[in-house]
Design an enzyme around this catalytic site. Sequence first.
Site, PDB file in Angstrom:
ATOM      1  N   GLY A  14      23.480 -50.622  66.881  1.00 38.09           N
ATOM      2  CA  GLY A  14      23.439 -51.900  66.166  1.00 38.09           C
ATOM      3  C   GLY A  14      24.616 -52.123  65.234  1.00 38.09           C
ATOM      4  O   GLY A  14      24.527 -52.934  64.303  1.00 38.09           O
ATOM      5  N   LYS A  67      17.651 -52.730  84.664  1.00 36.58           N
ATOM      6  CA  LYS A  67      17.295 -54.136  84.422  1.00 36.58           C
ATOM      7  C   LYS A  67      15.876 -54.193  83.867  1.00 36.58           C
ATOM      8  O   LYS A  67      15.149 -53.186  83.907  1.00 36.58           O
ATOM      9  CB  LYS A  67      17.399 -54.945  85.712  1.00 36.58           C
ATOM     10  CG  LYS A  67      16.472 -54.461  86.806  1.00 36.58           C
ATOM     11  CD  LYS A  67      16.548 -55.343  88.050  1.00 36.58           C
ATOM     12  CE  LYS A  67      15.504 -54.903  89.064  1.00 36.58           C
ATOM     13  NZ  LYS A  67      15.443 -55.752  90.245  1.00 36.58           N
ATOM     14  N   MET A  94      22.046 -52.334  77.321  1.00 34.36           N
ATOM     15  CA  MET A  94      22.418 -51.543  78.489  1.00 34.36           C
ATOM     16  C   MET A  94      21.649 -51.907  79.761  1.00 34.36           C
ATOM     17  O   MET A  94      21.551 -51.106  80.674  1.00 34.36           O
ATOM     18  CB  MET A  94      22.270 -50.056  78.178  1.00 34.36           C
ATOM     19  CG  MET A  94      23.306 -49.591  77.164  1.00 34.36           C
ATOM     20  SD  MET A  94      24.989 -50.105  77.664  1.00 34.36           S
ATOM     21  CE  MET A  94      25.980 -49.316  76.422  1.00 34.36           C
ATOM     22  N   ARG A  95      21.129 -53.111  79.816  1.00 34.80           N
ATOM     23  CA  ARG A  95      20.491 -53.571  81.059  1.00 34.80           C
ATOM     24  C   ARG A  95      21.182 -54.833  81.545  1.00 34.80           C
ATOM     25  O   ARG A  95      21.668 -55.625  80.734  1.00 34.80           O
ATOM     26  CB  ARG A  95      19.004 -53.847  80.842  1.00 34.80           C
ATOM     27  CG  ARG A  95      18.231 -52.541  80.716  1.00 34.80           C
ATOM     28  CD  ARG A  95      16.804 -52.767  80.334  1.00 34.80           C
ATOM     29  NE  ARG A  95      16.260 -51.518  79.855  1.00 34.80           N
ATOM     30  CZ  ARG A  95      15.489 -50.702  80.588  1.00 34.80           C
ATOM     31  NH1 ARG A  95      15.121 -51.038  81.807  1.00 34.80           N
ATOM     32  NH2 ARG A  95      15.062 -49.574  80.088  1.00 34.80           N
ATOM     33  N   HIS A 113      32.427 -55.898  75.361  1.00 36.76           N
ATOM     34  CA  HIS A 113      32.612 -54.742  76.244  1.00 36.76           C
ATOM     35  C   HIS A 113      33.818 -53.935  75.756  1.00 36.76           C
ATOM     36  O   HIS A 113      34.868 -54.508  75.443  1.00 36.76           O
ATOM     37  CB  HIS A 113      32.844 -55.222  77.680  1.00 36.76           C
ATOM     38  CG  HIS A 113      33.010 -54.082  78.635  1.00 36.76           C
ATOM     39  ND1 HIS A 113      31.926 -53.360  79.110  1.00 36.76           N
ATOM     40  CD2 HIS A 113      34.118 -53.511  79.158  1.00 36.76           C
ATOM     41  CE1 HIS A 113      32.377 -52.399  79.902  1.00 36.76           C
ATOM     42  NE2 HIS A 113      33.700 -52.460  79.944  1.00 36.76           N
TER      43      HIS A 113
HETATM   44  C1  GAR Z   1      29.741 -51.011  71.772  1.00 34.81           C
HETATM   45  O1  GAR Z   1      30.881 -50.196  71.748  1.00 34.81           O
HETATM   46  C2  GAR Z   1      29.787 -51.964  72.936  1.00 34.81           C
HETATM   47  O2  GAR Z   1      31.082 -52.371  73.251  1.00 34.81           O
HETATM   48  C3  GAR Z   1      29.206 -51.111  74.028  1.00 34.81           C
HETATM   49  O3  GAR Z   1      28.157 -50.431  73.403  1.00 34.81           O
HETATM   50  C4  GAR Z   1      28.491 -50.187  72.053  1.00 34.81           C
HETATM   51  C5  GAR Z   1      27.331 -50.603  71.187  1.00 34.81           C
HETATM   52  O4  GAR Z   1      27.544 -50.258  69.855  1.00 34.81           O
HETATM   53  N1  GAR Z   1      28.751 -51.932  75.102  1.00 34.81           N
HETATM   54  C6  GAR Z   1      28.885 -51.621  76.388  1.00 34.81           C
HETATM   55  O5  GAR Z   1      29.380 -50.580  76.774  1.00 34.81           O
HETATM   56  C7  GAR Z   1      28.347 -52.675  77.354  1.00 34.81           C
HETATM   57  N2  GAR Z   1      28.824 -52.450  78.671  1.00 34.81           N
HETATM   58  P1  GAR Z   1      26.648 -50.878  68.698  1.00 34.81           P
HETATM   59  O6  GAR Z   1      25.185 -50.706  69.097  1.00 34.81           O
HETATM   60  O7  GAR Z   1      26.979 -50.036  67.490  1.00 34.81           O
HETATM   61  O8  GAR Z   1      27.010 -52.328  68.517  1.00 34.81           O
END
Ligand code: GAR
Length: 194
Positions: A14, A67, A94-95, A113
């Site tokens: 988060g 999903k 992540m879905r 991303h």
């Molecule tokens: C972030 O680095 C985001 O870019 C990545 O998950 C992390 C979440 O961090 N997202 C992906 O890889 C989506 N494909 P957070 O929960 O601290 O915001």
Amino acid sequence: MNSLRLGILGSGQGGNCRQILERIRAGTLAAEVRLIASDVFDARILEVAREFAVPNAFLQPGKFRTKLEPGSEAALARMLQDAEVEIVALAGFMRVLKKPMLNAFPRRIINIHPSLLPKFPGREAWRQALEAGEHVTGCTVHYVDAGIDSGDIIAQRTVPVLANDTAKTLHARIQIAERDLYPEVLQSLAISRV
Ligand code: GAR
């Protein structure tokens, strides 16, 4: 200016969500977060929601790994619609979203991303960039479509890959860039819709 009504979905720490909420509190992002939802019961993002007193929901993960079940996804779409959400921001969710959400929020779901898309879609994009020997990587905010990290790009920020980087140090540097980019994009969406 009317604040942009947001919904945020996440599965993890988060950090992006917290930054969005802090910018709103600081008055530099004209938005309000109407709902935060997670498919992970004990995800930190739900703690962040409670800390900022934002309505939040746990989404039953169901039998699929990548999903939501169609019924749960439809229920999520209804929850967001009932909260009159204008933009759904994915922040480490992540879905893969399917028709129930994509049809309910056409071109109104965005994602952050951790790579310079179209390079390195999918999981652990920072590790993919490191292993490919890139000297520069970064992060991308894009519209969500039916593909994986394939929707139209809204904005990107570059991050250097340093000689002694590990996957962990590189990801941490990308996340610093994410924390600026995401609220900035949301602020420009808030401004451009008035
Ligand atoms: C972030 O680095 C985001 O870019 C990545 O998950 C992390 C979440 O961090 N997202 C992906 O890889 C989506 N494909 P957070 O929960 O601290 O915001």
